[in-house]
Design a protein around this motif. Structure first.
Motif, PDB file in Angstrom:
ATOM      1  N   ARG A  63       0.816  -1.210   0.000  1.00 12.72           N
ATOM      2  CA  ARG A  63       0.000   0.000   0.000  1.00 12.72           C
ATOM      3  C   ARG A  63       0.857   1.271   0.000  1.00 12.72           C
ATOM      4  NH1 ARG A  63      -5.870   0.990   0.593  1.00 12.72           N
ATOM      5  NH2 ARG A  63      -6.882  -0.929   1.262  1.00 12.72           N
ATOM      6  N   GLY A  64       2.180   1.088   0.007  1.00 11.96           N
ATOM      7  CA  GLY A  64       3.078   2.232   0.059  1.00 11.96           C
ATOM      8  C   GLY A  64       3.234   2.821   1.435  1.00 11.96           C
ATOM      9  N   LEU A  65       2.967   2.014   2.476  1.00  9.95           N
ATOM     10  CA  LEU A  65       3.041   2.496   3.857  1.00  9.95           C
ATOM     11  C   LEU A  65       4.258   1.928   4.560  1.00  9.95           C
ATOM     12  CD1 LEU A  65      -0.723   2.078   4.832  1.00  9.95           C
ATOM     13  CD2 LEU A  65       0.456   4.198   4.227  1.00  9.95           C
ATOM     14  N   PRO A  66       4.798   2.654   5.538  1.00 15.77           N
ATOM     15  CA  PRO A  66       5.969   2.172   6.268  1.00 15.77           C
ATOM     16  C   PRO A  66       5.617   1.022   7.198  1.00 15.77           C
ATOM     17  CG  PRO A  66       5.157   4.205   7.252  1.00 15.77           C
ATOM     18  CD  PRO A  66       4.370   3.999   5.987  1.00 15.77           C
ATOM     19  N   ALA A  67       6.640   0.271   7.605  1.00 10.49           N
ATOM     20  CA  ALA A  67       6.462  -0.855   8.529  1.00 10.49           C
ATOM     21  C   ALA A  67       5.948  -0.350   9.881  1.00 10.49           C
ATOM     22  CB  ALA A  67       7.773  -1.598   8.704  1.00 10.49           C
ATOM     23  N   GLN A  68       4.973  -1.054  10.436  1.00  8.75           N
ATOM     24  CA  GLN A  68       4.414  -0.678  11.739  1.00  8.75           C
ATOM     25  C   GLN A  68       4.239  -1.876  12.662  1.00  8.75           C
ATOM     26  OE1 GLN A  68       1.086   2.178  11.551  1.00  8.75           O
ATOM     27  NE2 GLN A  68       1.368   2.241   9.335  1.00  8.75           N
ATOM     28  N   GLY A  69       4.524  -3.065  12.157  1.00 10.33           N
ATOM     29  CA  GLY A  69       4.269  -4.277  12.928  1.00 10.33           C
ATOM     30  C   GLY A  69       4.966  -4.304  14.266  1.00 10.33           C
ATOM     31  N   GLU A  70       6.271  -4.039  14.292  1.00 14.49           N
ATOM     32  CA  GLU A  70       7.035  -4.115  15.536  1.00 14.49           C
ATOM     33  C   GLU A  70       6.547  -3.087  16.552  1.00 14.49           C
ATOM     34  OE1 GLU A  70      11.215  -3.994  15.040  1.00 14.49           O
ATOM     35  OE2 GLU A  70      11.319  -5.820  13.810  1.00 14.49           O
ATOM     36  N   ALA A  71       6.237  -1.867  16.079  1.00 10.97           N
ATOM     37  CA  ALA A  71       5.761  -0.829  16.990  1.00 10.97           C
ATOM     38  C   ALA A  71       4.411  -1.220  17.598  1.00 10.97           C
ATOM     39  CB  ALA A  71       5.646   0.502  16.246  1.00 10.97           C
ATOM     40  N   LEU A  72       3.536  -1.806  16.784  1.00 15.69           N
ATOM     41  CA  LEU A  72       2.233  -2.231  17.292  1.00 15.69           C
ATOM     42  C   LEU A  72       2.384  -3.376  18.285  1.00 15.69           C
ATOM     43  CD1 LEU A  72       0.236  -2.152  13.931  1.00 15.69           C
ATOM     44  CD2 LEU A  72      -0.118  -0.625  15.875  1.00 15.69           C
ATOM     45  N   VAL A  73       3.269  -4.316  17.981  1.00 20.25           N
ATOM     46  CA  VAL A  73       3.500  -5.444  18.885  1.00 20.25           C
ATOM     47  C   VAL A  73       4.081  -4.955  20.213  1.00 20.25           C
ATOM     48  CG1 VAL A  73       4.866  -7.536  19.243  1.00 20.25           C
ATOM     49  CG2 VAL A  73       3.716  -7.155  17.054  1.00 20.25           C
TER      50      VAL A  73
END
Length: 425
Positions: free
Chosen positions: A21-31
């Motif tokens: 989608r052209g968005l930056p990684a957020q998985g680690e921050a959410l976890v």
């Protein structure tokens, strides 16, 4: 809305979907945020358990006449009484931060959605119908033909401002006929249930379908904190909000003809002439509520329902599969139907049909109970069947005649008392 448990299990996969989608990684921050919340919950539960245990020990100490020990234990209980509300507040604060972060992230695109940053990355699926060949020169756009038929731009602007139009006489009748024709087809030929929904809704309804909180500037809000719907998708999809349906109730298919209201905040300078981009317009909307395994087939079925209306009207169109950068916030996959406008010598969007998987259902807590199983989130789909104003534009431009009149498509003539031609006044 996304399931934090799935993100926790595979943050790399989640980030890969966002990257499409052209968005930056957020998985680690959410976890990490979720881990803080879980640790706070654990600390709160541990403190509550400790307080309960201490209360028992205080009773035992007093029974044994051990006042010193009882007092020491009571001091610790007093400290926990102060600490527990602090932990509960911290849990609420972190939970709200996590929910807000998850609510701001769009749906994951389906695996068969092409990657791209804008409409140039959309994929042509099929074209249908022959473009009209006119026996006269000077094919005109609808805003040049329409005024003589009752399309009054000046009065609309005088009454309400820019991006409003007043329809009178023949063109008003044609506009009404189009909406009735579309709704009748969906109900009588495609099995949709006709609904007359509210056009003013609460904030929770717009959150459920994904317009809020991110797209508030695109909406109109009343002074009593209600919102005018940008599409009947909002009202129709929220019919199942906070419900647990039985498997036998699915699929549900709803259709409505309503006015829609959009601020067009990001459309400055675009389509300022004519009916293409208005603050108020009529649209026939389709919404389906289905079990997860049925959503792909339902997406095709819904899109064909919209296509069949264009075919019945004799309007040339093409089907486009939108790329990841051009899809809506809640969509996992979207087909756009674009109708041919000879006056503009180009295709223009007239319908979008999207499958949203369980993205909206999670935001609405809309579920169903499979036979003998636990409740699961439904899948939701929505589509235009069609945008009435843009269809009016397409009919005027495709059926225009040299003298400024417009031939009436055969399927609309019964709705107009047998009228075959709209003549200039």
């Amino acid at each position: 809305m996304h399931d934090i448990r799935l993100i926790r299990d595979d943050p790399a996969s989640f980030d890969a979907a966002l990257a499409r989608r052209g968005l930056p990684a957020q998985g680690e921050a959410l976890v990490a945020l979720d881990e803080r919340r879980r640790q706070t919950i654990a600390a709160s539960q541990e403190a509550q358990t400790r307080r309960n245990d201490l209360s028992k020990q205080i009773g035992q100490a007093k029974a044994q006449k051990d006042e010193a020990r009882a007092q020491a234990l009571m001091v610790e209980v007093a400290e926990l009484k102060v600490r527990l509300p602090e932990l509960e507040q911290e849990e609420r604060s972190i939970g709200a931060e996590l929910d807000a972060a998850l609510a701001a992230i769009p749906n994951r695109p389906a695996t068969n959605v092409p990657e791209g940053s804008d409409e140039d990355g959309n994929q042509l699926i099929a074209e249908h119908g022959a473009k009209p060949v006119f026996a006269f020169a000077g094919v005109r756009e609808h805003d040049a033909i329409g005024p003589a038929l009752g399309m009054d731009f000046e009065t609309g602007i005088a009454i309400a401002g820019a991006r409003f139009t007043l329809l009178r006489g023949p063109v008003a009748r044609l506009n009404r006929a189009l909406g009735q024709f579309m709704l009748d087809r969906l109900v009588n030929e495609h099995g949709y249930e006709e609904v007359a929904p509210p056009v003013l809704v609460r904030e929770e309804a717009l959150f459920g379908t994904g317009q809020l909180p991110k797209f508030a500037e695109d909406l109109f809000r009343t002074t009593d904190d209600r919102w005018l719907i940008p599409t009947a998708e909002v009202s129709l999809t929220n019919i199942v909000r906070e419900k647990v349906l039985s498997e036998g109730e699915l699929p549900l298919r709803f259709a409505a003809l309503t006015p829609c209201f959009r601020s067009e905040a990001g459309a400055a300078g675009r389509d300022t002439r004519g009916l293409i981009r208005q603050h108020q317009f009529d649209k026939v909307e389709m919404v389906s509520i289905v079990a997860p395994e049925a959503s792909d087939d339902e997406h095709e079925r819904m899109t064909r329902a919209a296509e069949s209306a264009l075919e019945a009207l004799g309007l040339p169109y093409r089907r486009m599969l939108l790329c990841t950068g051009d899809m809506g916030f809640s969509a996992a996959r979207t087909y756009d139907l674009e109708v041919w406008l000879p006056g503009q010598n180009r295709y223009r969007e007239i319908s979008s049909c999207s499958t949203c998987t369980d993205f909206q259902a999670r935001r609405m807590n809309a579920r169903y109970r499979p036979e003998g199983g636990k409740p699961q989130f439904v899948h939701t789909l929505n589509g235009s069947g069609l945008a009435v104003g843009r269809t009016l534009v397409a009919v005027i431009e495709n059926y225009q005649q040299e003298d400024g009149s417009v031939a009436v498509p055969a399927v609309l003539q019964p709705y107009l008392g047998g009228l075959t031609v709209l003549s200039p006044r």
